[in-house]
Design a protein around this motif. Structure first.
Motif, PDB file in Angstrom:
ATOM      1  N   PHE A 134       0.816  -1.211   0.000  1.00  0.00           N
ATOM      2  CA  PHE A 134       0.000   0.000   0.000  1.00  0.00           C
ATOM      3  C   PHE A 134       0.853   1.267   0.000  1.00  0.00           C
ATOM      4  N   LEU A 135       1.903   1.294   0.797  1.00  0.00           N
ATOM      5  CA  LEU A 135       2.718   2.505   0.907  1.00  0.00           C
ATOM      6  C   LEU A 135       3.362   2.891  -0.427  1.00  0.00           C
ATOM      7  N   ASP A 136       3.571   1.915  -1.298  1.00  0.00           N
ATOM      8  CA  ASP A 136       4.188   2.184  -2.606  1.00  0.00           C
ATOM      9  C   ASP A 136       3.157   2.509  -3.692  1.00  0.00           C
ATOM     10  N   ASP A 137       1.892   2.300  -3.396  1.00  0.00           N
ATOM     11  CA  ASP A 137       0.836   2.490  -4.397  1.00  0.00           C
ATOM     12  C   ASP A 137       0.695   3.968  -4.754  1.00  0.00           C
ATOM     13  N   GLU A 138       0.098   4.237  -5.911  1.00  0.00           N
ATOM     14  CA  GLU A 138      -0.086   5.610  -6.379  1.00  0.00           C
ATOM     15  C   GLU A 138      -1.524   5.833  -6.830  1.00  0.00           C
ATOM     16  N   VAL A 139      -1.951   7.074  -6.767  1.00  0.00           N
ATOM     17  CA  VAL A 139      -3.196   7.485  -7.402  1.00  0.00           C
ATOM     18  C   VAL A 139      -2.864   8.558  -8.430  1.00  0.00           C
ATOM     19  N   LYS A 140      -3.695   8.624  -9.450  1.00  0.00           N
ATOM     20  CA  LYS A 140      -3.460   9.569 -10.547  1.00  0.00           C
ATOM     21  C   LYS A 140      -4.671  10.497 -10.678  1.00  0.00           C
ATOM     22  N   ILE A 141      -4.396  11.771 -10.879  1.00  0.00           N
ATOM     23  CA  ILE A 141      -5.458  12.775 -10.957  1.00  0.00           C
ATOM     24  C   ILE A 141      -5.992  12.865 -12.388  1.00  0.00           C
ATOM     25  N   GLN A 142      -7.304  12.857 -12.527  1.00  0.00           N
ATOM     26  CA  GLN A 142      -7.943  13.000 -13.834  1.00  0.00           C
ATOM     27  C   GLN A 142      -8.320  14.468 -14.094  1.00  0.00           C
ATOM     28  N   LYS A 143      -8.663  14.753 -15.322  1.00  0.00           N
ATOM     29  CA  LYS A 143      -8.943  16.146 -15.711  1.00  0.00           C
ATOM     30  C   LYS A 143     -10.176  16.691 -15.011  1.00  0.00           C
ATOM     31  N   ASN A 144     -11.241  15.903 -14.980  1.00  0.00           N
ATOM     32  CA  ASN A 144     -12.503  16.372 -14.410  1.00  0.00           C
ATOM     33  C   ASN A 144     -12.904  15.527 -13.209  1.00  0.00           C
ATOM     34  N   GLY A 145     -13.795  16.065 -12.411  1.00  0.00           N
ATOM     35  CA  GLY A 145     -14.290  15.305 -11.267  1.00  0.00           C
ATOM     36  C   GLY A 145     -14.270  16.125  -9.996  1.00  0.00           C
ATOM     37  N   LEU A 146     -14.755  15.524  -8.936  1.00  0.00           N
ATOM     38  CA  LEU A 146     -14.883  16.204  -7.652  1.00  0.00           C
ATOM     39  C   LEU A 146     -13.541  16.706  -7.139  1.00  0.00           C
ATOM     40  N   PHE A 147     -12.480  15.893  -7.283  1.00  0.00           N
ATOM     41  CA  PHE A 147     -11.178  16.278  -6.732  1.00  0.00           C
ATOM     42  C   PHE A 147     -10.702  17.609  -7.317  1.00  0.00           C
ATOM     43  N   SER A 148     -10.658  17.701  -8.636  1.00  0.00           N
ATOM     44  CA  SER A 148     -10.201  18.936  -9.270  1.00  0.00           C
ATOM     45  C   SER A 148     -11.140  20.095  -8.974  1.00  0.00           C
ATOM     46  N   HIS A 149     -12.434  19.790  -8.885  1.00  0.00           N
ATOM     47  CA  HIS A 149     -13.431  20.841  -8.676  1.00  0.00           C
ATOM     48  C   HIS A 149     -13.280  21.474  -7.292  1.00  0.00           C
ATOM     49  N   PHE A 150     -13.143  20.643  -6.261  1.00  0.00           N
ATOM     50  CA  PHE A 150     -13.036  21.255  -4.932  1.00  0.00           C
ATOM     51  C   PHE A 150     -11.671  21.923  -4.732  1.00  0.00           C
ATOM     52  N   LEU A 151     -10.618  21.399  -5.369  1.00  0.00           N
ATOM     53  CA  LEU A 151      -9.318  22.074  -5.297  1.00  0.00           C
ATOM     54  C   LEU A 151      -9.394  23.468  -5.919  1.00  0.00           C
ATOM     55  N   ASP A 152     -10.094  23.566  -7.026  1.00  0.00           N
ATOM     56  CA  ASP A 152     -10.252  24.849  -7.709  1.00  0.00           C
ATOM     57  C   ASP A 152     -11.105  25.812  -6.878  1.00  0.00           C
ATOM     58  N   LYS A 153     -12.267  25.362  -6.443  1.00  0.00           N
ATOM     59  CA  LYS A 153     -13.210  26.246  -5.752  1.00  0.00           C
ATOM     60  C   LYS A 153     -12.737  26.635  -4.357  1.00  0.00           C
ATOM     61  N   MET A 154     -12.195  25.682  -3.611  1.00  0.00           N
ATOM     62  CA  MET A 154     -11.847  25.938  -2.218  1.00  0.00           C
ATOM     63  C   MET A 154     -10.423  26.445  -2.032  1.00  0.00           C
ATOM     64  N   PHE A 155      -9.511  26.087  -2.961  1.00  0.00           N
ATOM     65  CA  PHE A 155      -8.098  26.430  -2.764  1.00  0.00           C
ATOM     66  C   PHE A 155      -7.467  27.142  -3.959  1.00  0.00           C
ATOM     67  N   HIS A 156      -8.240  27.330  -5.030  1.00  0.00           N
ATOM     68  CA  HIS A 156      -7.733  27.987  -6.252  1.00  0.00           C
ATOM     69  C   HIS A 156      -6.499  27.276  -6.805  1.00  0.00           C
ATOM     70  N   VAL A 157      -6.486  25.944  -6.671  1.00  0.00           N
ATOM     71  CA  VAL A 157      -5.406  25.119  -7.215  1.00  0.00           C
ATOM     72  C   VAL A 157      -5.901  24.483  -8.503  1.00  0.00           C
ATOM     73  N   LYS A 158      -5.155  24.680  -9.586  1.00  0.00           N
ATOM     74  CA  LYS A 158      -5.549  24.139 -10.887  1.00  0.00           C
ATOM     75  C   LYS A 158      -4.430  23.263 -11.442  1.00  0.00           C
ATOM     76  N   HIS A 159      -4.693  22.676 -12.618  1.00  0.00           N
ATOM     77  CA  HIS A 159      -3.676  21.967 -13.401  1.00  0.00           C
ATOM     78  C   HIS A 159      -3.048  20.798 -12.637  1.00  0.00           C
ATOM     79  N   GLN A 160      -3.892  19.922 -12.076  1.00  0.00           N
ATOM     80  CA  GLN A 160      -3.398  18.724 -11.409  1.00  0.00           C
ATOM     81  C   GLN A 160      -3.518  17.482 -12.294  1.00  0.00           C
ATOM     82  N   GLU A 161      -4.123  17.636 -13.486  1.00  0.00           N
ATOM     83  CA  GLU A 161      -4.368  16.476 -14.350  1.00  0.00           C
ATOM     84  C   GLU A 161      -3.069  15.731 -14.639  1.00  0.00           C
ATOM     85  N   GLY A 162      -3.109  14.394 -14.459  1.00  0.00           N
ATOM     86  CA  GLY A 162      -1.949  13.562 -14.759  1.00  0.00           C
ATOM     87  C   GLY A 162      -0.968  13.434 -13.611  1.00  0.00           C
ATOM     88  N   GLU A 163      -1.092  14.269 -12.583  1.00  0.00           N
ATOM     89  CA  GLU A 163      -0.181  14.181 -11.431  1.00  0.00           C
ATOM     90  C   GLU A 163      -0.413  12.860 -10.686  1.00  0.00           C
TER      91      GLU A 163
END
Length: 318
Positions: free
Chosen positions: A113-142
């Motif tokens: 588990f500690l070595d596992d990774e998750v990847k950020i997609q272009k659209n979805g709740l994660f990017s949306h709340f980062l943008d609205k609540m923290f003004h963080v953009k451009h996470q796609e592919g990270e």
């Protein structure tokens, strides 16, 4: 659920209070017709909070086998309430309904588990709340590794120390807008006090015209902050559940990592909830055989998430 946490959202279970609260938020963010808009969003806002708390309440009494699912979906409900304070049209399209994160579908036999990774997609709740609540953009592919995510939660550091004999952070002492922390951090960061001032200004998320001041007081740094960091938006500072403040020892971990703690929890819980649902054999073996090194980190993290996420959400709202 902790009785104290149960009281965090009590005022919002009054439609009169919530409408007034939402109206004020919409006025602050220059949203058209704030009073009318708050009438339209009030019920949804309150139900998201209520459903989120119900998930957390049941998460506190279920065995660990089911806990990740309840904590994750409870967190998602609380997040949606936060989004409604900034985006009354949420969800405006089906694109923001997906989680916005993906992980490897099949786990290999050597999976850790500690070595596992998750990847950020272009659209979805994660990017949306980062943008609205923290003004963080451009996470796609990270991509984010579980070990990296856990290192950025201050409450996990004592466990890293016990298991790996690894000190991850320096603990500070905070009074009003001053932090006192060991001057050894200058050696860790290979910086002078003046350079450390500039570093803090460049890496602090809060935008301000005021400056930091750092002075070396006989082995202890006195850091005067432009404003007190909030527990929900604190980079590069980390807070634990008790409200104690920390800085990571390794500045590279800070420089390369810009996610707020609420995003860190989202990624960890998303992955754990997916494993819990779709990797039954690995998940069962983890819990019942204690094989490998993952179990202590997962069990300790879930305890932290259960207690801390409602606190972070409450801090954001208030």
């Amino acid at each position: 659920m902790d009785p104290v946490q149960n009281d965090l959202f009590i005022p919002f279970y009054s439609a009169t209070f919530s409408r007034k609260f939402l109206t004020e938020r919409y006025e602050e963010n220059q949203i058209a017709q704030p009073k009318t808009t708050s009438y339209h969003t009030c019920s949804s806002f309150m139900y998201h909070l209520q459903h989120g708390q119900l998930y957390f309440k049941h998460a506190s009494i279920v065995p660990i086998e089911l806990k990740p699912i309840l904590v994750f979906y409870g967190y998602v409900q609380l997040l949606k309430a936060c989004i409604l304070t900034l985006d009354p049209n949420y969800p405006e399209s089906s694109q923001v309904l997906a989680h916005g994160v993906t992980t490897r579908k099949r786990k290999k036999s050597s999976y850790r588990f500690l070595d596992d990774e998750v990847k950020i997609q272009k659209n979805g709740l994660f990017s949306h709340f980062l943008d609205k609540m923290f003004h963080v953009k451009h996470q796609e592919g990270e991509k984010y590794q579980m070990l990296t995510l856990l290192r950025h939660i201050a409450d996990m550091h004592s466990l890293f120390t016990r298991i790996n004999k690894e000190e991850l952070s320096y603990q500070g002492r905070m009074t009003a807008n001053r932090v006192y922390i060991s001057a050894k951090i200058l050696d860790s960061y290979h910086m002078t006090a003046n350079r450390f001032e500039q570093y803090l200004e460049a890496n602090t998320v809060e935008v301000t015209s005021k400056r930091f001041q750092v002075s070396d007081q006989k082995g202890q740094l006195e850091i005067t902050l432009p404003s007190s960091p909030s527990i929900w938006r604190s980079n590069p500072w980390l807070f634990n559940y008790k409200g104690e403040i920390f800085l990571l020892k390794d500045k590279e971990h800070t420089n390369s990592y810009k996610l707020p703690e609420l995003a860190t929890h989202f990624l960890l819980l998303y992955n754990l909830s997916m494993i819990c649902r779709y990797e039954a054999e690995w998940w069962g073996d983890l819990i019942h055989t204690f094989d490998g090194v993952d179990y202590p980190y997962i069990a300790h993290y879930l305890t932290i998430a259960e207690r801390k996420i409602p606190l972070l959400i409450s801090s954001f709202l208030t």
